[in-house]
Design a protein around this motif. Sequence first.
Motif, PDB file in Angstrom:
ATOM      1  N   VAL A 167      27.262  43.626  50.247  1.00 18.91           N
ATOM      2  CA  VAL A 167      26.348  42.499  50.436  1.00 18.91           C
ATOM      3  C   VAL A 167      27.063  41.460  51.285  1.00 18.91           C
ATOM      4  N   LEU A 176      30.195  47.470  44.141  1.00 12.98           N
ATOM      5  CA  LEU A 176      29.324  46.480  44.785  1.00 12.98           C
ATOM      6  C   LEU A 176      30.252  45.430  45.371  1.00 12.98           C
ATOM      7  N   ILE A 186      31.000  42.069  47.651  1.00 10.88           N
ATOM      8  CA  ILE A 186      30.407  40.822  48.123  1.00 10.88           C
ATOM      9  C   ILE A 186      31.273  40.239  49.233  1.00 10.88           C
ATOM     10  N   ARG A 222      31.169  33.854  43.824  1.00 12.96           N
ATOM     11  CA  ARG A 222      30.665  35.109  44.377  1.00 12.96           C
ATOM     12  C   ARG A 222      30.791  36.274  43.392  1.00 12.96           C
ATOM     13  N   GLN A 223      31.827  36.252  42.573  1.00 16.95           N
ATOM     14  CA  GLN A 223      31.995  37.312  41.579  1.00 16.95           C
ATOM     15  C   GLN A 223      30.839  37.285  40.583  1.00 16.95           C
ATOM     16  N   SER A 260      27.911  35.926  41.047  1.00 16.74           N
ATOM     17  CA  SER A 260      26.679  36.253  41.753  1.00 16.74           C
ATOM     18  C   SER A 260      26.523  37.758  41.921  1.00 16.74           C
ATOM     19  N   GLY A 261      27.630  38.432  42.214  1.00 14.71           N
ATOM     20  CA  GLY A 261      27.594  39.886  42.333  1.00 14.71           C
ATOM     21  C   GLY A 261      27.218  40.553  41.022  1.00 14.71           C
ATOM     22  N   GLN A 262      27.714  40.028  39.924  1.00 14.55           N
ATOM     23  CA  GLN A 262      27.377  40.590  38.608  1.00 14.55           C
ATOM     24  C   GLN A 262      25.901  40.379  38.275  1.00 14.55           C
ATOM     25  N   GLN A 284      24.005  42.939  40.328  1.00 13.61           N
ATOM     26  CA  GLN A 284      24.151  44.261  39.720  1.00 13.61           C
ATOM     27  C   GLN A 284      23.186  44.433  38.544  1.00 13.61           C
ATOM     28  N   VAL A 286      32.209  45.003  40.507  1.00 11.83           N
ATOM     29  CA  VAL A 286      31.894  44.017  41.535  1.00 11.83           C
ATOM     30  C   VAL A 286      33.205  43.516  42.126  1.00 11.83           C
ATOM     31  N   VAL A 310      35.019  41.135  45.437  1.00 11.94           N
ATOM     32  CA  VAL A 310      34.828  40.146  46.497  1.00 11.94           C
ATOM     33  C   VAL A 310      35.832  40.430  47.600  1.00 11.94           C
TER      34      VAL A 310
END
Length: 426
Positions: free
Chosen positions: A130, A162, A164, A176-177, A179-181, A184, A218, A220
Amino acid sequence: MLDLLALILGNLLGKTPPPIEVVPVVAWQEAKVFDVPTQSDPVVESIIADYLQRLSSLGFSSNRQAIWLQSDWAYLGDHQAKTPLSAASLTKIATSLAALETWGTGHRFETEFLKVGTVENGVLKGDLIVKGSGDPLFVREEAIAVGNKLNELGIKQVSGNLIIVDNFAMNFKSDRQKSGQLLQLAFNSSRWTPLIKKQYQTLPPNTPKPQITIQGTVKVENNVPETAQRLLKHQSLTMAELLKQMNIYSNNVMSEMIADSVGGAAVVSEVAAKAAKVDSHEIQLINGSGLGVENRISPRASVGMLIAMEEKLQDNPLNVADLFPMGGRDKTGTVQWRNLPDGVAVKTGTLAQVSALAGVIPTKERGPVWFAIINHGPNIDRFRVEQDRFLQRLANHWNLTPVVSPVKATQPVKLGDPKRNIQTES
């Protein structure tokens, strides 16, 4: 014509005609038809004086209150109007103006989704990436739309991670971590929480539920791998729609993200002051949201920024009222419990002992009347009551003519619209 005949006859009779009176040439801008009232309004001056006196009688020092009031062509009243004061979320006016100056109303932030590896039998044998670009309103509904599109592209499972990259935030989480979770979780409907299920119900009937399981974690990263292939790009709402949502709810995370995308608080201050035609010392910002008493704006600068926004939109079907909450129209957000006159568009500001209000009153006699009020003191609720009362008195003095936008800007925004997913598979 008569003067010309007199001249001819005079010459024929041998007489010297009287001199023709010289008529001064009047520029068209100065013609009487363009004369507009610029004189002071005693009633308005009395309303301002009464407002300040009432605050004083309630124990609030007049030295800590400030007002600026003007029409498009005339000063109407002020009190400490050029003094930069802690202005709370009036800061978001500066952020909105800087965003319009930078991108205009139609700009959309794009979030790219890429893959590393191949897709076989519904499994992406590799990583899903992403790459964000600062979309401040990427929420669960948007994630569901993206997940459904990835399902359409044949991805039901990701064997890798995933990843980021860059400026990606989801559900107003700047980390960002995290947000990635959240992303997911949104991709996998079998793990949805009751809150996600509730938000899914706001989407059109028969919207699919995405099913993407990510076996890895996830992560970054700073860069997209060179071997990555594009899958799709997701477009945000337009800048106009984003600013309306930011302002109606006075969302701090959205305003910080937009300000950062512009270039930061210093750039926002510089761009806003230049557009508003005020001295730079009247707009002093440390961020783009208004969190912190160090954000200081004068009432005059607040009005100047709103007028600059209206001028920026003059060739646009939108106007300032389409970017801010309006009394009598918007039933949620910061105006939900206010007693504002119908048709008055405002930006509120509240922080510690600061209560601020700025906006525009659409009047029949004066056209748009722009105002800014900044109050300092310990009773925020009392200030709000007095601000609303002040505006109601002005509304009673003038005939209001609410501005109706030719576009349906008052309609709810369409979060999770699958049309904003654009396939870019390479």
